[in-house]
Scaffold this active site. Structure first.
Site, PDB file in Angstrom:
ATOM      1  N   ARG A   1      76.549 -24.718  45.152  1.00 19.42           N
ATOM      2  CA  ARG A   1      75.438 -25.121  46.019  1.00 19.42           C
ATOM      3  C   ARG A   1      75.955 -25.603  47.378  1.00 19.42           C
ATOM      4  NH1 ARG A   1      72.293 -30.249  45.496  1.00 19.42           N
ATOM      5  NH2 ARG A   1      70.583 -30.038  46.983  1.00 19.42           N
TER       6      ARG A   1
ATOM      7  N   HIS B   1      74.750 -24.013  50.909  1.00 17.40           N
ATOM      8  CA  HIS B   1      74.086 -24.811  51.946  1.00 17.40           C
ATOM      9  C   HIS B   1      74.904 -24.902  53.228  1.00 17.40           C
ATOM     10  CE1 HIS B   1      70.742 -27.082  49.598  1.00 17.40           C
ATOM     11  NE2 HIS B   1      70.858 -25.837  49.205  1.00 17.40           N
TER      12      HIS B   1
ATOM     13  N   HIS C   1      70.653 -19.151  40.393  1.00 21.77           N
ATOM     14  CA  HIS C   1      69.994 -20.211  39.625  1.00 21.77           C
ATOM     15  C   HIS C   1      70.161 -20.045  38.115  1.00 21.77           C
ATOM     16  CE1 HIS C   1      67.265 -21.861  43.075  1.00 21.77           C
ATOM     17  NE2 HIS C   1      68.508 -22.241  43.174  1.00 21.77           N
TER      18      HIS C   1
ATOM     19  N   TRP D   1      67.697 -23.825  34.607  1.00 20.39           N
ATOM     20  CA  TRP D   1      66.926 -22.580  34.606  1.00 20.39           C
ATOM     21  C   TRP D   1      67.203 -21.758  33.354  1.00 20.39           C
ATOM     22  CZ3 TRP D   1      69.077 -24.689  39.026  1.00 20.39           C
ATOM     23  CH2 TRP D   1      68.252 -24.839  40.138  1.00 20.39           C
TER      24      TRP D   1
HETATM   25 FE1  CCH Z   1      69.311 -23.297  44.818  1.00 18.71          FE
HETATM   26  N1  CCH Z   1      68.392 -25.051  44.377  1.00 18.71           N
HETATM   27  N2  CCH Z   1      67.749 -22.720  45.957  1.00 18.71           N
HETATM   28  N3  CCH Z   1      70.307 -21.591  45.328  1.00 18.71           N
HETATM   29  N4  CCH Z   1      70.914 -23.924  43.741  1.00 18.71           N
HETATM   30  C1  CCH Z   1      68.847 -26.050  43.572  1.00 18.71           C
HETATM   31  C2  CCH Z   1      70.021 -26.039  42.843  1.00 18.71           C
HETATM   32  C3  CCH Z   1      70.960 -25.013  42.916  1.00 18.71           C
HETATM   33  C4  CCH Z   1      66.603 -23.425  46.155  1.00 18.71           C
HETATM   34  C5  CCH Z   1      66.344 -24.733  45.742  1.00 18.71           C
HETATM   35  C6  CCH Z   1      67.166 -25.446  44.886  1.00 18.71           C
HETATM   36  C7  CCH Z   1      69.835 -20.600  46.138  1.00 18.71           C
HETATM   37  C8  CCH Z   1      68.538 -20.488  46.603  1.00 18.71           C
HETATM   38  C9  CCH Z   1      67.591 -21.493  46.530  1.00 18.71           C
HETATM   39  C10 CCH Z   1      72.071 -23.189  43.540  1.00 18.71           C
HETATM   40  C11 CCH Z   1      72.448 -22.048  44.207  1.00 18.71           C
HETATM   41  C12 CCH Z   1      71.622 -21.324  45.058  1.00 18.71           C
HETATM   42  C13 CCH Z   1      67.909 -27.117  43.558  1.00 18.71           C
HETATM   43  C14 CCH Z   1      68.059 -28.403  42.773  1.00 18.71           C
HETATM   44  C15 CCH Z   1      66.853 -26.751  44.363  1.00 18.71           C
HETATM   45  C16 CCH Z   1      65.606 -27.559  44.644  1.00 18.71           C
HETATM   46  C17 CCH Z   1      68.962 -29.405  43.484  1.00 18.71           C
HETATM   47  C18 CCH Z   1      69.179 -30.635  42.634  1.00 18.71           C
HETATM   48  O1  CCH Z   1      68.183 -31.297  42.321  1.00 18.71           O
HETATM   49  O2  CCH Z   1      70.343 -30.913  42.270  1.00 18.71           O
HETATM   50  C19 CCH Z   1      65.652 -22.605  46.881  1.00 18.71           C
HETATM   51  C20 CCH Z   1      64.257 -23.041  47.309  1.00 18.71           C
HETATM   52  C21 CCH Z   1      66.258 -21.400  47.097  1.00 18.71           C
HETATM   53  C22 CCH Z   1      65.724 -20.159  47.742  1.00 18.71           C
HETATM   54  O3  CCH Z   1      64.548 -20.035  48.043  1.00 18.71           O
HETATM   55  C23 CCH Z   1      70.907 -19.684  46.430  1.00 18.71           C
HETATM   56  C24 CCH Z   1      70.778 -18.455  47.331  1.00 18.71           C
HETATM   57  C25 CCH Z   1      72.021 -20.139  45.764  1.00 18.71           C
HETATM   58  C26 CCH Z   1      73.425 -19.584  45.719  1.00 18.71           C
HETATM   59  C27 CCH Z   1      73.756 -18.349  46.012  1.00 18.71           C
HETATM   60  C28 CCH Z   1      72.864 -23.825  42.499  1.00 18.71           C
HETATM   61  C29 CCH Z   1      74.175 -23.323  41.919  1.00 18.71           C
HETATM   62  C30 CCH Z   1      72.146 -24.971  42.104  1.00 18.71           C
HETATM   63  C31 CCH Z   1      72.538 -25.956  41.000  1.00 18.71           C
HETATM   64  C32 CCH Z   1      73.251 -27.156  41.582  1.00 18.71           C
HETATM   65  C33 CCH Z   1      73.665 -28.163  40.523  1.00 18.71           C
HETATM   66  O4  CCH Z   1      74.048 -29.258  40.932  1.00 18.71           O
HETATM   67  O5  CCH Z   1      73.620 -27.883  39.331  1.00 18.71           O
END
Ligand code: CCH
Length: 291
Positions: free
Chosen positions: A44, A48, A171, A187
């Protein structure tokens, strides 16, 4: 290693592989944290750091690692990523020659590859920027929105519908934390293994709105233990997105191939080609191939 008087050394692929291996150790050394892996949160961070790119102005992206600076560090979308930046800081102390942008994007590569995903072509060359290079708030997607928002955000980075759907398949990994985003839960049933389960579950489960006081999110009707964000659900409710989501649900190899290409490109957004120290991206070895 090529020694250059007064300039230090020009790191080789083998040097970056050492950094890769160290990050892989840190990912595994997570103890009781979440599902026992720092991989998802490092992925993540890489996303970002890169997803702030704006193709019109050429600003944002992974080049300057501006999330080190306030206010970007404090943008709501980056909640919780201080943890990931702290982990990467340990690596930076050991390998002080690497730029933060290279370090963070390499962290994303390690996370995907070590959690069983495809090889992600990657090359170094990002440089550290300054607070003045930080991006304005609002460049990363807002999970409460619909398909037009998702398109606006990712089209701004230069991605098409197919690439958007492929990228969101990340996700399959990790989870939401109420303390970070307000959302809650994983997820998939295997949040530390990179698979096409995100798409499979979108099609195979019945998704209903979760009844709780938190932000609007979906849960699977059967077990109530999985979640989908409103933006995740548009991958099946929007006709154009759905076509690709179906293809990835049915063909894991296709997902791996398309994710690898799109994610590799995401990690290079905002980096002038001339800055890369290798003309073509490298395939880094997995940690267990090094032993
Ligand atoms: Fe994401 N993401 N993401 N995401 N994401 C969150 C967590 C992860 C969105 C929203 C969220 C991508 C696209 C999107 C990861 C990778 C990617 C969370 C929870 C939200 C909200 C954060 C928390 O509470 O910790 C949205 C909206 C979009 C697109 O529309 C893309 C693209 C990627 C990578 C290629 C990953 C991995 C996580 C998990 C992080 C963790 O701490 O477990």
């Amino acid at each position: 290693q090529v020694a250059k008087a007064g300039v230090g050394f020009v790191p080789s692929k083998a040097d970056y592989q050492k950094v890769y291996n160290r990050i892989a150790e840190i990912i595994d050394d997570a103890g009781e944290y979440d599902d026992g892996s720092y991989g998802p949160v490092l992925l993540r961070l890489a996303w970002h750091a890169s997803g702030t790119y704006d193709k019109e102005t050429g600003t944002g992206g992974s080049n300057y690692a501006t999330m080190r600076f306030e206010p970007e560090a404090l943008h709501g979308a980056n909640n919780g990523l201080n943890l990931a930046r702290g982990l990467m800081e340990k690596v930076k102390q050991e390998f002080s020659w690497i730029s933060y942008g290279d370090l963070w994007t390499l962290g994303g590569v390690v996370a995907v590859q070590e959690m069983g995903g495809p090889k992600i072509p990657w090359r170094p060359g990002r440089i550290d920027g300054f607070a003045k290079d930080a991006t304005p708030d609002g460049r990363l997607p807002d999970a409460s929105q619909g398909s037009s928002h998702v398109r606006n955000i990712f089209y701004r980075m230069g991605f098409n519908d197919q690439e958007i759907v492929a990228l969101v398949g990340a996700h399959a990994l990790g989870r939401c934390h109420t303390s970070r985003s307000g959302y809650e839960g994983p997820w998939t049933f295997s949040p530390t293994t990179f698979t096409n389960d995100f798409y499979k579950l979108l099609f195979d489960e019945t998704w209903v709105w979760k009844k709780w006081s938190g932000p609007k999110q979906l849960e699977d009707k059967k077990t109530k233990s999985l979640m989908m964000l409103p933006t995740d659900y548009v991958m099946v409710s929007d006709k154009s997105f759905k076509k690709y989501a179906k293809a990835y649900a049915e063909d894991n190899d296709l997902f791996f191939k398309d994710f690898s290409a799109a994610f590799s490109r995401l990690l290079e957004l905002g980096v002038p080609t001339a800055q890369f120290t290798s003309s073509a991206p490298w395939e880094m070895g997995n940690a267990d191939e090094q032993k």
